[in-house]
Design a protein around this motif. Structure first.
Motif, PDB file in Angstrom:
ATOM      1  N   CYS A 226       0.823  -1.219   0.000  1.00 37.01           N
ATOM      2  CA  CYS A 226       0.000   0.000   0.000  1.00 37.01           C
ATOM      3  C   CYS A 226       0.857   1.270   0.000  1.00 37.01           C
ATOM      4  O   CYS A 226       1.811   1.394   0.757  1.00 37.01           O
ATOM      5  N   THR A 227       0.486   2.209  -0.885  1.00 36.26           N
ATOM      6  CA  THR A 227       1.236   3.462  -0.966  1.00 36.26           C
ATOM      7  C   THR A 227       0.577   4.573  -0.144  1.00 36.26           C
ATOM      8  O   THR A 227       1.224   5.540   0.224  1.00 36.26           O
ATOM      9  N   GLN A 228      -0.726   4.441   0.147  1.00 39.37           N
ATOM     10  CA  GLN A 228      -1.449   5.489   0.882  1.00 39.37           C
ATOM     11  C   GLN A 228      -1.297   5.335   2.392  1.00 39.37           C
ATOM     12  O   GLN A 228      -1.126   6.306   3.112  1.00 39.37           O
TER      13      GLN A 228
ATOM     14  N   GLY B 154      -2.838  -0.825   4.831  1.00 34.99           N
ATOM     15  CA  GLY B 154      -3.737  -0.995   3.688  1.00 34.99           C
ATOM     16  C   GLY B 154      -4.800   0.088   3.704  1.00 34.99           C
ATOM     17  O   GLY B 154      -5.151   0.602   4.765  1.00 34.99           O
ATOM     18  N   CYS B 155      -5.285   0.458   2.487  1.00 40.00           N
ATOM     19  CA  CYS B 155      -6.275   1.542   2.404  1.00 40.00           C
ATOM     20  C   CYS B 155      -7.395   1.109   1.470  1.00 40.00           C
ATOM     21  O   CYS B 155      -7.431  -0.012   1.005  1.00 40.00           O
TER      22      CYS B 155
ATOM     23  N   CYS C 222      -5.827   3.115  -2.920  1.00 36.44           N
ATOM     24  CA  CYS C 222      -4.681   3.065  -3.835  1.00 36.44           C
ATOM     25  C   CYS C 222      -4.763   1.890  -4.808  1.00 36.44           C
ATOM     26  O   CYS C 222      -5.473   0.915  -4.581  1.00 36.44           O
TER      27      CYS C 222
ATOM     28  N   CYS D  98      -3.664  -1.682  -3.476  1.00 41.46           N
ATOM     29  CA  CYS D  98      -4.691  -2.372  -2.682  1.00 41.46           C
ATOM     30  C   CYS D  98      -5.767  -2.966  -3.587  1.00 41.46           C
ATOM     31  O   CYS D  98      -6.210  -4.095  -3.388  1.00 41.46           O
TER      32      CYS D  98
END
Ligand SMILES: [Zn+2]
Length: 322
Positions: free
Chosen positions: A52-54, A59-60, A63, A66
């Motif tokens: 996950c980058t956000q 986890g979001c 993005c 995900c």
């Protein structure tokens, strides 16, 4: 699913979250615990947390990484399981060395989306001995940024050399209230969710099987037969026993387990009714019935002659209730 959405496995998810935050997540993990308690869902949630980058380590909902994990199409998520084994050979009963070789070469390639890669092997105890030995090399010298997750219902069956190179993360059976929560979230009524959760033995997979339409119909049918039992003619009792004992092999074994659960559940609800109206005589009689059923269902799959076993149980129950 995100890590925070995994129910009933706080010990495992907290451990994983802390390991990520402290940047000391092991390269090899064994997710060990009973069938159907959320091990694979947690492995996928861990992949989201890692990619996950956000909202890293968690986890979001927004993005692309995900979304790709959730869709099962993230290029850095490598899964080798029985479904893949059967794609190669429809009769496969194990995860082959060819699958592990493919995994090793996929891990060696440069990642399409960043350096992190997650490999999931499930169920790990289905890896052949050759496949496990081939995996050892990867566990000894893991490519940078790789996490291998071995999901197992029977981790003790893995080679000791595999076990010693992985960190074990323990998953516990779910509590009935965890299972009831999950079923309710999926649309079951509270009463239905609670009654299924009570007999699912801590396994969500078992609960899903019990809540299928076919199982529900079978349950209603068996319960009404049991209610009618005192007035049933002998031939009908014998027919009922034959019906319970029909089928063969694994399918029959599964069905008998389900039937045993329905019998027990029926007896428990009778006992509860008797206790609720405060009738000690009926409560005692119901307890005897419950014990008699329990004595049979405990070893149902070990009896050589299923039909005779059911006949003797049904005849006893008919008499006990007469
Ligand atoms: Zn995300």
């Amino acid at each position: 699913m995100k890590l925070a959405e995994i129910l009933g496995q706080e010990r495992a998810t907290t451990h994983l979250r802390q390991s990520m935050q402290q940047d000391r997540l092991a390269h090899g993990l064994i997710f060990s615990g009973p069938l159907g308690v959320g091990k694979r869902s947690t492995a996928l949630a861990l992949a989201r947390a890692l990619f996950c980058t956000q909202n890293p380590n968690e986890g979001c909902d927004g993005c692309e990484d995900c979304h790709l994990v959730e869709a099962g199409t993230h290029p850095n998520l490598l899964i080798q399981d029985m479904a893949r084994a059967r794609e190669e050979k429809s009769t496969a009963s194990q995860i082959s060395i060819a699958q592990i070789r493919r995994l090793r070469s996929d891990l060696a390639l440069q990642g399409v989306r960043g350096r992190r890669k997650v490999a999931i092997l499930e169920p790990a105890e289905k890896l052949t001995a050759d496949a496990q030995n081939a995996l050892l090399k990867t566990l000894e010298e893991p490519p940078a940024g790789c996490v291998l997750i071995l999901v197992s219902n029977n981790a003790d069956a893995l080679l000791p050399t595999i076990r010693s190179r992985c960190q074990r993360v323990l998953f516990s059976p779910l509590t009935p209230s965890d299972i009831a929560n999950i079923l309710e979230r999926r649309g079951s009524s509270t009463a239905e969710a609670e009654s299924i959760a009570a007999i699912a033995g801590g396994s969500l997979q078992e609960a899903e099987r019990l809540s299928s339409e076919e199982s529900q119909e079978q349950s209603l049918h068996i319960r009404s037969r049991l209610d009618e039992l005192p007035g049933l003619p002998l031939t009908d009792v014998l027919d009922f026993a034959a019906e319970l004992a029909s089928g063969k092999g694994e399918e029959r074994r599964d069905r008998m387990t389900l039937q045993g659960t329905i019998f027990l559940d029926w007896a428990r609800s009778r006992m509860k009714e008797a206790a609720d109206v405060g009738d000690p005589e009926r409560t005692r009689a119901s307890l005897q019935i419950l014990k008699r059923i329990h004595g049979t269902t405990r070893d149902l799959n070990h009896y050589a002659n299923a039909q005779l076993t059911w006949e003797s149980l049904l005849l006893d129950l008919r008499q006990m209730r007469g």
